[in-house]
Design a protein around this motif. Sequence first.
Motif, PDB file in Angstrom:
ATOM      1  N   GLY B 168       0.729  -1.436  -0.233  1.00 19.17           N
ATOM      2  CA  GLY B 168      -0.203   0.474  -0.206  1.00 19.17           C
ATOM      3  C   GLY B 168       0.910   1.211   0.142  1.00 19.17           C
ATOM      4  O   GLY B 168       1.432   1.229  -0.618  1.00 19.17           O
ATOM      5  N   ALA B 169       0.071   2.391   0.587  1.00 18.82           N
ATOM      6  CA  ALA B 169       0.919   3.669   0.939  1.00 18.82           C
ATOM      7  C   ALA B 169       2.505   3.446   1.430  1.00 18.82           C
ATOM      8  O   ALA B 169       3.388   4.094   0.891  1.00 18.82           O
ATOM      9  N   THR B 170       2.838   3.019   1.926  1.00 11.12           N
ATOM     10  CA  THR B 170       4.584   2.246   2.789  1.00 11.12           C
ATOM     11  C   THR B 170       4.712   2.449   1.691  1.00 11.12           C
ATOM     12  O   THR B 170       6.151   2.650   0.920  1.00 11.12           O
ATOM     13  N   LEU B 171       4.445   0.829   0.488  1.00  7.91           N
ATOM     14  CA  LEU B 171       5.652   0.697  -0.710  1.00  7.91           C
ATOM     15  C   LEU B 171       5.408   1.303  -0.845  1.00  7.91           C
ATOM     16  O   LEU B 171       6.674   1.569  -2.210  1.00  7.91           O
ATOM     17  N   ARG B 172       4.439   2.599  -1.393  1.00  5.21           N
ATOM     18  CA  ARG B 172       4.538   3.345  -2.896  1.00  5.21           C
ATOM     19  C   ARG B 172       5.723   4.852  -2.106  1.00  5.21           C
ATOM     20  O   ARG B 172       6.161   4.829  -3.338  1.00  5.21           O
ATOM     21  N   LYS B 173       5.594   5.093  -1.081  1.00  5.04           N
ATOM     22  CA  LYS B 173       6.218   6.625  -0.731  1.00  5.04           C
ATOM     23  C   LYS B 173       7.624   5.088  -0.707  1.00  5.04           C
ATOM     24  O   LYS B 173       8.685   6.097  -1.009  1.00  5.04           O
ATOM     25  N   ARG B 174       7.859   3.985   0.107  1.00  4.21           N
ATOM     26  CA  ARG B 174       9.756   3.171  -0.505  1.00  4.21           C
ATOM     27  C   ARG B 174       9.880   3.389  -2.098  1.00  4.21           C
ATOM     28  O   ARG B 174      11.358   3.273  -1.417  1.00  4.21           O
ATOM     29  N   ARG B 175       9.059   3.475  -2.509  1.00  3.02           N
ATOM     30  CA  ARG B 175       9.421   2.980  -4.003  1.00  3.02           C
ATOM     31  C   ARG B 175       9.804   4.550  -4.387  1.00  3.02           C
ATOM     32  O   ARG B 175      11.079   4.309  -5.222  1.00  3.02           O
ATOM     33  N   GLU B 176       8.771   5.791  -3.978  1.00  4.71           N
ATOM     34  CA  GLU B 176       9.902   7.083  -4.452  1.00  4.71           C
ATOM     35  C   GLU B 176      10.592   6.888  -4.242  1.00  4.71           C
ATOM     36  O   GLU B 176      11.535   7.692  -4.769  1.00  4.71           O
ATOM     37  N   ARG B 177      11.091   7.111  -2.861  1.00  2.90           N
ATOM     38  CA  ARG B 177      11.644   7.380  -2.470  1.00  2.90           C
ATOM     39  C   ARG B 177      13.079   6.381  -2.741  1.00  2.90           C
ATOM     40  O   ARG B 177      14.433   7.352  -3.152  1.00  2.90           O
ATOM     41  N   ALA B 178      13.343   4.951  -3.495  1.00  2.00           N
ATOM     42  CA  ALA B 178      14.316   4.377  -3.796  1.00  2.00           C
ATOM     43  C   ALA B 178      14.262   4.943  -5.552  1.00  2.00           C
ATOM     44  O   ALA B 178      15.471   4.321  -5.773  1.00  2.00           O
ATOM     45  N   ILE B 179      13.759   5.504  -5.906  1.00  2.00           N
ATOM     46  CA  ILE B 179      13.940   5.508  -7.664  1.00  2.00           C
ATOM     47  C   ILE B 179      14.469   7.254  -7.596  1.00  2.00           C
ATOM     48  O   ILE B 179      15.553   7.137  -7.818  1.00  2.00           O
ATOM     49  N   ASP B 180      14.009   7.665  -6.163  1.00  2.00           N
ATOM     50  CA  ASP B 180      14.692   9.205  -6.194  1.00  2.00           C
ATOM     51  C   ASP B 180      15.931   8.448  -6.247  1.00  2.00           C
ATOM     52  O   ASP B 180      16.873   9.779  -6.661  1.00  2.00           O
ATOM     53  N   ARG B 181      16.292   7.420  -4.955  1.00  2.00           N
ATOM     54  CA  ARG B 181      18.290   6.783  -4.988  1.00  2.00           C
ATOM     55  C   ARG B 181      18.350   6.929  -5.565  1.00  2.00           C
ATOM     56  O   ARG B 181      20.018   7.014  -6.329  1.00  2.00           O
ATOM     57  N   LEU B 182      17.494   5.505  -6.768  1.00  2.00           N
ATOM     58  CA  LEU B 182      18.705   5.253  -7.744  1.00  2.00           C
ATOM     59  C   LEU B 182      18.839   6.408  -8.997  1.00  2.00           C
ATOM     60  O   LEU B 182      20.051   6.142  -9.576  1.00  2.00           O
ATOM     61  N   ARG B 183      17.828   7.577  -9.056  1.00  2.00           N
ATOM     62  CA  ARG B 183      18.104   8.507 -10.179  1.00  2.00           C
ATOM     63  C   ARG B 183      19.737   9.048  -9.451  1.00  2.00           C
ATOM     64  O   ARG B 183      20.691   9.436 -10.141  1.00  2.00           O
TER      65      ARG B 183
END
Lengths: 212, 193
Positions: B168-183
């Motif tokens: 849910g929302a936790t996964l979405r937030k984590r995903r956003e952060r992970a993608i930001d950090r990957l970028r």
Amino acid sequence: MASTDPRSPFGAPNPIEPPRVDPDPADPRSPVAHATERRARRAYELSRIRRALLAASPVLALAALAALVSPSPTRVVPFAILSFGAATLMVWQSRSMSRAALVGMLAGVVPLALSLAANQWHACGPHGCASHGFSSFCAPACALGGLVAGLGVGVSAHRTRASAPFWIGASTLAWGVGALGCACVGAVGVAGLAVGLLVGVMPAWSVRAARA
Amino acid sequence: MTEGPLPRAEIDVWMARLAAGEREVFTLVFEALWPRVFGLCRATLGNDADAADAAQQAMMKLMERAADYDPSRAALPWALAIAAWECRSALRRRTRSREVASSEPEESASHSPTSVDGARTLEANDPESELVRRDLVQRALDAMNELSDVDRATLAATFFDEPTEVVGATLRKRRERAIDRLRAAVRRLYGLD
């Protein structure tokens, strides 16, 4: 060449039997996976053996020290082989037995140090001690060291609610390491060490047995 | 492929037991990791033969280091990081051998005009787009290695449909952060998005 197909007596491929399809190599039951599993298992064991040999190397250092200090270095050799082998086997076997090896090694240093110290001070050797009146000091030093080592093993094993192999392994190694020093005193020293060790381990073992 | 939903918590437990010296879980660990490791190598290297070699090497390394496995860490990202390293090494080796192979016909072409056709054939077997794709995969793996275990696990859940501990929302937030950090990692490593 349908007539050479061994699956059909009529020279044509058997329509009932499905065509043989090579399994996906990603499947853990595929031949590639099987071969890899065998190699990986070997790599796992070899890596554990390497680690065990490295972890057991302090025993060799202690044996070298004992051989240097001892008046009869050849007596140290069998106990060095025994202790090194036991330590290697224990570390290789499992993590809990690795802890047993560490406890046994540390506990064994006590009788080793006491016997070597007694040996130095009173020049005790296989043919008795140089100073009159102190000839019986070395064997008690071994027994006392064994007692302390046994107590150490017992307390450590009791605290961690260790299994029987832990007790046996740690005690055996403590005896082996202690015997590196007590060997020069002779059979009496080694036996005294064993008795001291047993007496030291006994209280904690009794508590464990009573709880079980 | 026989990949089902991965029992991640179980793998952690099995890996911890294997690290402690319980040999009876060896096959369980192997069967849980092999499809994932092979899948990663196949995606990275593009063919089964190279993937099998790299996956074999990766599994050997994994099992060699099994005794050092820290049970407080998740086993799958740890295993995939080792596998990714092996795949990248295989990719590098292959690129290097291609460079050597392609430089040889060029050299011989300079000496003998009759071998020009041979060099052309090699180019046809080694399309530029394939090299670009592999280069991108390698860069992505480099960037992934800069991330934490949690980020790697989140990205694995996002791109490889791995099950996760959170939803849910936790996964979405984590995903956003992970993608930001990957970028950010890609930008830091290569100066581009």
